[in-house]
Design an enzyme around this catalytic site. Structure first.
Site, mmCIF file in Angstrom:
data_model
loop_
_atom_site.group_PDB
_atom_site.id
_atom_site.type_symbol
_atom_site.label_atom_id
_atom_site.label_comp_id
_atom_site.label_asym_id
_atom_site.label_seq_id
_atom_site.Cartn_x
_atom_site.Cartn_y
_atom_site.Cartn_z
ATOM 1 N N ASP A 173 0.815 -1.227 0.000
ATOM 2 C CA ASP A 173 0.000 0.000 0.000
ATOM 3 C C ASP A 173 0.845 1.273 0.000
ATOM 4 O O ASP A 173 0.578 2.211 0.759
ATOM 5 C CB ASP A 173 -0.960 0.008 1.193
ATOM 6 N N ASP A 194 -0.520 -4.465 -3.705
ATOM 7 C CA ASP A 194 -1.478 -3.368 -3.938
ATOM 8 C C ASP A 194 -0.825 -2.002 -3.759
ATOM 9 O O ASP A 194 -1.397 -1.109 -3.126
ATOM 10 C CB ASP A 194 -2.665 -3.483 -2.973
#
EC number: 3.1.1.11
Length: 288
Positions: A173, A194
């Site tokens: 992230d 991600d």
């Protein structure tokens, strides 16, 4: 002169995003991005310097001193150095610009993370909630490491944002493109799981996107876009970017799955165009 170039960048970001997401046919010249670097620093409204040669020694002090609801760009020049701070730029600090001495020289560093009980939204080293924000020639990083799970380096939760010639480093992230229209040019973005995610309308041009060695048992996923409705004008577009493996991943990239992205929500939209994609990316391209 510097203010004009900043506004040119804002105009360019809107033109590019309009072209890719709203259907307009626009081909802005690359010469619009021609910020006169020294002029921007010389005309800075405030200077941050670790050695005391500026107005403040911390970035947070300078942000606090910036005017609220400004209609003109307000420039904070951050001199070379390592600034271990968690920086929050609130909604009233409009049209703020942070400019450093280079993405390897001016470093904003934090280590907030999910394992230590911090929510993903709140873990960013630099979080921006005001419109008209611009960052140039900075490194923004979260040093928590892959074992600490969600640990954001940069979160942008507003409209009309430009990130230019910056380095954004973390693992899971890394970049939370939460909302609004965002434009990234000549940036270096690294991560694992991600690591570019959110529901913004974000355009990435001439960026280096680098997958790193993940934690044990993890799979690398470059993007997780979260467009929730078929009528929403958002998505991620990567144009003339370079997708590759970091130096720590390269020796083992055959043993680690790395994908271009996964659909975080039902109408997730991500496009890679005119870009170089290294063999670090799984042949399937996207997650199954």
């Amino acid at each position: 002169m510097a203010m004009t170039s900043t506004m040119q960048l804002l105009v360019l970001s809107f033109l590019v995003i309009a072209s890719l997401f709203l259907g307009a046919t626009v081909a802005p010249p690359a010469s619009l991005i021609s910020t006169p670097d020294q002029a921007l620093k010389d005309k800075a409204d405030l200077i941050v310097a670790k050695d005391g040669s500026g107005n403040f020694t911390t970035v947070n002090e300078a942000v606090a001193a910036a005017p609220e609801n400004g209609v003109k760009p307000f420039v904070i020049y951050i001199k070379e150095g390592l600034y271990k701070e968690v920086i929050r730029i609130g909604k009233k600090k409009t049209n703020l610009t942070l400019v450093g001495d280079g993405r390897d020289l001016t470093v904003l560093s934090g280590d907030l993370n999910g394992v230590d009980g911090i929510k993903t939204f709140d873990s960013a080293t630099l979080a921006v909630d005001e419109s008209g924000f611009m960052a140039q020639d900075l490194c923004i990083r979260n040093t928590a490491g892959p074992e600490k799970r969600q640990a954001v380096a940069l979160r942008i939760s507003t409209d009309m944002t430009i990130i230019y010639r910056c380095r954004i480093d973390a693992y899971q992230d890394t970049l939370y493109a939460y909302s609004g229209r965002q434009f990234y040019r000549d940036c270096y973005i690294t991560g694992t799981v991600d690591f570019i995610f959110g529901r913004a309308a974000a355009v990435f041009q001439y960026c280096q996107i680098e997958a790193r060695k993940p934690g044990i048992g993890q799979t690398n996923i470059l993007t997780a876009q979260s467009r929730e409705e078929d009528t929403a004008t958002s998505g991620f577009s990567f144009q003339k970017c370079n997708i590759s493996a970091s130096s720590d991943l390269t020796p083992i990239k055959g043993t680690v799955k790395t994908f271009l992205g996964r659909p975080w929500r039902a109408f997730s939209r991500v496009v890679f165009m005119e870009s170089f994609i290294d063999d670090v990316i799984d042949r399937a391209g996207w997650t199954p």
